[in-house]
Design a protein around this motif. Structure first.
Motif, PDB file in Angstrom:
ATOM      1  N   UNK A   1       0.837  -1.205   0.000  1.00 57.74           N
ATOM      2  CA  UNK A   1       0.000   0.000   0.000  1.00 57.74           C
ATOM      3  C   UNK A   1       0.868   1.250   0.000  1.00 57.74           C
ATOM      4  N   UNK A   2       1.880   1.279   0.860  1.00 58.33           N
ATOM      5  CA  UNK A   2       2.749   2.452   0.955  1.00 58.33           C
ATOM      6  C   UNK A   2       3.544   2.658  -0.335  1.00 58.33           C
ATOM      7  N   UNK A   3       3.986   1.577  -0.931  1.00 63.50           N
ATOM      8  CA  UNK A   3       4.705   1.684  -2.206  1.00 63.50           C
ATOM      9  C   UNK A   3       3.813   2.311  -3.275  1.00 63.50           C
ATOM     10  N   UNK A   4       2.555   1.875  -3.321  1.00 60.38           N
ATOM     11  CA  UNK A   4       1.627   2.428  -4.306  1.00 60.38           C
ATOM     12  C   UNK A   4       1.379   3.918  -4.053  1.00 60.38           C
ATOM     13  N   UNK A   5       1.229   4.295  -2.809  1.00 62.85           N
ATOM     14  CA  UNK A   5       0.989   5.706  -2.492  1.00 62.85           C
ATOM     15  C   UNK A   5       2.203   6.564  -2.823  1.00 62.85           C
ATOM     16  N   UNK A   6       3.386   6.030  -2.588  1.00 66.70           N
ATOM     17  CA  UNK A   6       4.612   6.795  -2.841  1.00 66.70           C
ATOM     18  C   UNK A   6       4.876   6.995  -4.330  1.00 66.70           C
ATOM     19  N   UNK A   7       4.124   6.288  -5.174  1.00 64.31           N
ATOM     20  CA  UNK A   7       4.255   6.537  -6.616  1.00 64.31           C
ATOM     21  C   UNK A   7       3.660   7.886  -6.996  1.00 64.31           C
ATOM     22  N   UNK A   8       2.826   8.447  -6.095  1.00 60.83           N
ATOM     23  CA  UNK A   8       2.160   9.716  -6.404  1.00 60.83           C
ATOM     24  C   UNK A   8       2.347  10.785  -5.338  1.00 60.83           C
ATOM     25  N   UNK A   9       2.797  10.399  -4.138  1.00 62.40           N
ATOM     26  CA  UNK A   9       2.900  11.346  -3.023  1.00 62.40           C
ATOM     27  C   UNK A   9       4.197  11.121  -2.253  1.00 62.40           C
ATOM     28  N   UNK A  10       4.614  12.167  -1.574  1.00 63.51           N
ATOM     29  CA  UNK A  10       5.731  12.045  -0.635  1.00 63.51           C
ATOM     30  C   UNK A  10       5.151  11.753   0.737  1.00 63.51           C
ATOM     31  N   UNK A  11       5.559  10.648   1.319  1.00 67.32           N
ATOM     32  CA  UNK A  11       5.073  10.256   2.639  1.00 67.32           C
ATOM     33  C   UNK A  11       6.199  10.324   3.653  1.00 67.32           C
ATOM     34  N   UNK A  12       5.910  10.932   4.788  1.00 65.31           N
ATOM     35  CA  UNK A  12       6.875  10.995   5.883  1.00 65.31           C
ATOM     36  C   UNK A  12       6.210  10.470   7.149  1.00 65.31           C
ATOM     37  N   UNK A  13       6.940   9.736   7.971  1.00 66.27           N
ATOM     38  CA  UNK A  13       6.339   9.223   9.215  1.00 66.27           C
ATOM     39  C   UNK A  13       5.749  10.350  10.041  1.00 66.27           C
ATOM     40  N   UNK A  14       4.579  10.121  10.585  1.00 70.84           N
ATOM     41  CA  UNK A  14       3.912  11.112  11.422  1.00 70.84           C
ATOM     42  C   UNK A  14       4.648  11.202  12.757  1.00 70.84           C
ATOM     43  N   UNK A  15       5.121  12.386  13.153  1.00 70.92           N
ATOM     44  CA  UNK A  15       5.842  12.493  14.420  1.00 70.92           C
ATOM     45  C   UNK A  15       4.941  12.320  15.638  1.00 70.92           C
ATOM     46  N   UNK A  16       3.634  12.465  15.445  1.00 66.95           N
ATOM     47  CA  UNK A  16       2.706  12.312  16.575  1.00 66.95           C
ATOM     48  C   UNK A  16       2.621  10.846  16.975  1.00 66.95           C
ATOM     49  N   UNK A  17       2.647  10.572  18.265  1.00 60.40           N
ATOM     50  CA  UNK A  17       2.578   9.206  18.752  1.00 60.40           C
ATOM     51  C   UNK A  17       1.184   8.646  18.537  1.00 60.40           C
TER      52      UNK A  17
END
Length: 337
Positions: A219-235
């Motif tokens: 899922x994350x690989x597919x999303x990263x084909x169109x968007x920049x994803x960064x881990x959410x710093x919020x716990x």
């Protein structure tokens, strides 16, 4: 680890977790027939006399809130919008002291009609299941031509003030697994919060196969084909979704990786089925009957004692990776998500 089972206080288990979130199934019936949940012909529904009536539902929630420390109540099904007394149940729960946060998980059909009354009764927010934006795929996945009704329901919920609105999506290999970026764009454009959920072994047909499941990594690989994803710093706390900032934020997308990245150690949920059974885990193979205790005249102290006992026996994890794992006899529609 706690030394002995408590006889008073919160819903704790022997691993030190505290259940503060209650999922309440109001019906096992549904007006869709999603392939990952039930067969096309439906299921044998729970007989009416076995279901909790409205007063029984409210009483058990009151015990959970006042005596057991529950702070969040989520109504589920089946499809909870088809429960005739839904608005009244929500109003009764909203009137409780302390007042819990109240949410509802729905397929969205009829939500546009009911959303104003639900919001007025005290419902805080909704989760709406939406697996595709393509009409033909919707029919293939749900066996019903109701995509327009779901989209109208989402709009109606937003107009009624139910916020945040979360969308739950299950990707199925070879059917809708190419839609992840488009679904995220739809969510971002409409200010919805999207969460992808790994398909879980909770189908009535017991046809789940891990080898064909779309994983969180895919899922994350597919999303990263169109968007920049960064881990959410919020716990994330006890929330089931890992979240990522989309294109720098503040928008986020979540992935609930129940199978490949279990979060059992932080689980804070207890579940009540529509026929009054406590389940201490979504994948539990045993239940504890509170309905018969109510109908036999048990007072609230006795009901709370039984509920604590049910939660004390919760296992450390769901064990899907264990060779001895057994899928629950009940499907998701009967358990309540």
């Amino acid at each position: 680890m706690s030394a002995a089972r408590p006889t008073a206080g919160l819903l704790v288990d022997r691993h030190g977790r505290v259940a503060r979130s209650l999922r309440v199934s109001l019906t096992d019936k549904c007006n869709l027939r999603c392939t990952y949940c039930m067969p096309a012909e439906g299921l044998p529904w729970v007989a009416g006399p076995q279901l909790l009536d409205d007063d029984e539902v409210v009483r058990l929630i009151r015990v959970a809130v006042r005596r057991l420390g529950v702070t969040d109540v989520r109504f589920t099904g089946g499809e909870p919008l088809i429960r005739p007394g839904l608005v009244g149940i929500i109003a009764a729960v909203a009137a409780m002291t302390p007042r819990p946060r109240i949410s509802l998980t729905t397929n969205g059909i009829g939500l546009d009609r009911l959303a104003p009354a639900l919001h007025a009764a005290g419902l805080d927010r909704v989760n709406v299941s939406l697996d595709t934006l393509d009409r033909e795929r919707f029919v293939q996945l749900s066996r019903r031509d109701r995509l327009d009704a779901v989209l109208t329901g989402l709009t109606g919920a937003a107009q009624a003030g139910l916020a945040p609105i979360k969308i739950n999506t299950v990707l199925m290999r070879g059917i809708n697994d190419d839609e992840a970026p488009a679904l995220l764009r739809f969510a971002l454009d409409n200010h919805y919060q999207l969460r992808f959920i790994e398909q879980m072994p909770l189908d009535a047909q017991h046809g789940w196969d891990r080898s064909t499941m779309i994983t969180a990594d895919e899922i994350l690989t597919a999303l990263r084909s169109a968007y920049v994803l960064e881990p959410d710093p919020a716990h994330r706390g006890a929330a089931p979704a890992e979240t990522w900032l989309v294109d720098g934020g503040p928008a986020r997308v979540g992935v609930i990786a129940t199978v490949t990245r279990p979060f059992c150690g932080d689980c804070d949920r207890t579940r009540l089925t529509a026929d009054g059974q406590v389940r201490n885990c979504l994948f539990a193979t045993t239940e504890s009957d509170l309905r018969e205790a109510l109908r036999a005249g048990a007072d609230d102290d006795e009901v709370a004692r039984r509920w604590r006992a049910a939660m004390w026996g919760k296992r450390a994890g769901h064990g899907i990776d264990d060779p001895t794992f057994l899928q629950p006899d009940r499907s998701m529609s009967a358990i309540g998500g």
